[in-house]
Design an enzyme around this catalytic site. Structure first.
Site, PDB file in Angstrom:
ATOM      1  N   ARG A   1      30.439  -5.806 -44.545  1.00  0.00           N
ATOM      2  CA  ARG A   1      30.944  -5.286 -45.703  1.00  0.00           C
ATOM      3  C   ARG A   1      30.685  -6.116 -46.871  1.00  0.00           C
ATOM      4  O   ARG A   1      30.141  -7.071 -46.822  1.00  0.00           O
ATOM      5  CB  ARG A   1      32.365  -6.489 -44.929  1.00  0.00           C
TER       6      ARG A   1
ATOM      7  N   ARG B   1      27.099 -11.963 -41.583  1.00  0.00           N
ATOM      8  CA  ARG B   1      27.959 -11.810 -40.670  1.00  0.00           C
ATOM      9  C   ARG B   1      28.095  -9.974 -40.737  1.00  0.00           C
ATOM     10  O   ARG B   1      27.530  -9.543 -42.136  1.00  0.00           O
ATOM     11  CB  ARG B   1      29.730 -11.648 -41.183  1.00  0.00           C
TER      12      ARG B   1
ATOM     13  N   LYS C   1      38.697 -16.423 -36.806  1.00  0.00           N
ATOM     14  CA  LYS C   1      39.668 -15.063 -36.173  1.00  0.00           C
ATOM     15  C   LYS C   1      39.299 -13.963 -35.421  1.00  0.00           C
ATOM     16  O   LYS C   1      40.022 -13.471 -34.312  1.00  0.00           O
ATOM     17  CB  LYS C   1      40.847 -14.713 -37.233  1.00  0.00           C
TER      18      LYS C   1
ATOM     19  N   ARG D   1      49.910 -13.023 -44.856  1.00  0.00           N
ATOM     20  CA  ARG D   1      48.587 -14.144 -46.105  1.00  0.00           C
ATOM     21  C   ARG D   1      49.850 -14.320 -46.414  1.00  0.00           C
ATOM     22  O   ARG D   1      48.318 -15.629 -47.748  1.00  0.00           O
ATOM     23  CB  ARG D   1      48.000 -13.435 -46.338  1.00  0.00           C
TER      24      ARG D   1
ATOM     25  N   ARG E   1      37.953 -15.229 -52.166  1.00  0.00           N
ATOM     26  CA  ARG E   1      38.958 -14.948 -50.984  1.00  0.00           C
ATOM     27  C   ARG E   1      38.914 -16.233 -50.512  1.00  0.00           C
ATOM     28  O   ARG E   1      40.494 -16.188 -50.673  1.00  0.00           O
ATOM     29  CB  ARG E   1      38.185 -14.263 -49.677  1.00  0.00           C
TER      30      ARG E   1
HETATM   31  P1  ADP Z   1      38.450 -12.048 -43.807  1.00  0.00           P
HETATM   32  O1  ADP Z   1      39.832 -13.052 -42.973  1.00  0.00           O
HETATM   33  O2  ADP Z   1      37.456 -12.023 -43.367  1.00  0.00           O
HETATM   34  O3  ADP Z   1      38.995 -12.514 -44.855  1.00  0.00           O
HETATM   35  P2  ADP Z   1      40.198  -9.606 -43.208  1.00  0.00           P
HETATM   36  O4  ADP Z   1      39.102  -8.255 -42.973  1.00  0.00           O
HETATM   37  O5  ADP Z   1      41.227  -9.940 -43.012  1.00  0.00           O
HETATM   38  O6  ADP Z   1      39.079 -10.267 -44.253  1.00  0.00           O
HETATM   39  O7  ADP Z   1      40.581  -9.013 -45.604  1.00  0.00           O
HETATM   40  C1  ADP Z   1      40.154  -8.488 -45.780  1.00  0.00           C
HETATM   41  C2  ADP Z   1      40.641  -8.020 -46.646  1.00  0.00           C
HETATM   42  O8  ADP Z   1      41.497  -7.075 -47.129  1.00  0.00           O
HETATM   43  C3  ADP Z   1      41.501  -9.099 -48.104  1.00  0.00           C
HETATM   44  O9  ADP Z   1      40.203 -10.073 -48.736  1.00  0.00           O
HETATM   45  C4  ADP Z   1      42.517  -8.850 -48.687  1.00  0.00           C
HETATM   46  O10 ADP Z   1      42.209  -7.840 -49.655  1.00  0.00           O
HETATM   47  C5  ADP Z   1      43.192  -7.575 -47.854  1.00  0.00           C
HETATM   48  N1  ADP Z   1      43.720  -7.751 -46.575  1.00  0.00           N
HETATM   49  C6  ADP Z   1      43.852  -8.065 -45.686  1.00  0.00           C
HETATM   50  N2  ADP Z   1      45.118  -8.978 -44.920  1.00  0.00           N
HETATM   51  C7  ADP Z   1      46.039  -8.665 -46.113  1.00  0.00           C
HETATM   52  C8  ADP Z   1      47.528  -9.051 -46.118  1.00  0.00           C
HETATM   53  N3  ADP Z   1      47.845  -9.230 -44.609  1.00  0.00           N
HETATM   54  N4  ADP Z   1      47.931  -9.025 -47.340  1.00  0.00           N
HETATM   55  C9  ADP Z   1      47.172  -9.158 -48.485  1.00  0.00           C
HETATM   56  N5  ADP Z   1      46.291  -8.224 -48.452  1.00  0.00           N
HETATM   57  C10 ADP Z   1      44.908  -8.170 -47.351  1.00  0.00           C
END
Ligand code: ADP
Length: 214
Positions: free
Chosen positions: A161, A128, A13, A89, A172
């Site tokens: 990260r 990554r 994404k 999410r 996750r």
């Molecule tokens: P990825 O898509 O690689 O899992 P992100 O950078 O989108 O990583 O998200 C990292 C973390 O941030 C998630 O595992 C969660 O803990 C938090 N997070 C991100 N976006 C949301 C969301 N919309 N709702 C709740 N938690 C979120």
């Protein structure tokens, strides 16, 4: 164009959003990036968010929705639209987003789902590296930087990260299946879902999307 990017962690994404930002001049709104910015401030809220992210759990719907609402109702850079990456999410977040956008009379054009194989996801995420300065995404094997740990684009420092380790990635993925996957049906029922194969490389994903939009 207002688009939601959906798919498991590691589906590509963020990388696709990086390309589309250049091509269509769309803003890239990543809730993960916004939350990591909040952590950098070192506030009590930041510490709370840090612990949640480190365990692979989700941050509360209320907090994330508030951040997104502020961003999409006050952004100066949204004339051509935006891509939401990592939001919504949960189904609750998807419903709240619809309400916010209905109020603004600026509904979503579509949600783009990308799925990818679990083995590939694990390889992508453990390899990554991200630029601290400009957010560009690299991979130690598939897309290595020219100079070790240095960003090709802005010479910023590359880092891994803390949630890109095997144990947290598995947590996750579980959260994704339980909380996020139901959103695919949510958009499907509204006839607003498009699909791409997240196993493809980013440039191929962008080409497929361009063909889809013709
Ligand atoms: P990825 O898509 O690689 O899992 P992100 O950078 O989108 O990583 O998200 C990292 C973390 O941030 C998630 O595992 C969660 O803990 C938090 N997070 C991100 N976006 C949301 C969301 N919309 N709702 C709740 N938690 C979120």
């Amino acid at each position: 164009m207002r688009v939601v990017l959906l798919g498991p962690p590691g589906a590509g994404k963020g990388s696709l959003a990086g390309l589309l930002k250049e091509k269509y001049h769309l803003a890239h709104i990543s809730t993960g990036d916004m939350l990591r910015e909040e952590i950098k401030k070192g506030t009590a809220l930041g510490v709370e968010i840090k612990n949640l992210i480190a365990s692979g759990a989700l941050v509360s719907d209320e907090l994330v929705t508030k951040l997104v609402e502020q961003r999409i109702t006050s952004g100066q850079d949204l004339q051509n639209g935006y891509m939401l990456d990592g939001y919504p999410r949960t189904v609750k977040q998807a419903q709240d987003l619809d309400m916010i956008l209905a109020k603004a009379q600026a509904p979503l054009d579509f949600a783009l789902n990308m799925d990818a194989d679990p083995d590939l996801i694990l390889r992508r995420l453990t390899g990554r590296r991200v630029c601290r300065k400009c957010g560009a995404i690299f991979h130690m094997i598939n897309h290595p930087p020219k100079k070790s740990a240095v960003c090709d684009i802005c010479s910023g420092e590359l880092y891994q990260r803390t949630d890109d380790n095997e144990e947290t990635i598995k947590a996750r993925m579980k959260v994704y299946v339980e909380s996020t996957q139901p959103i695919i049906d949510y958009y499907g029922r509204q006839n607003r879902l498009k699909k791409l194969d997240g196993n493809l490389e980013t440039v191929d994903l962008a080409d497929e999307l361009a063909a889809m939009l013709k």
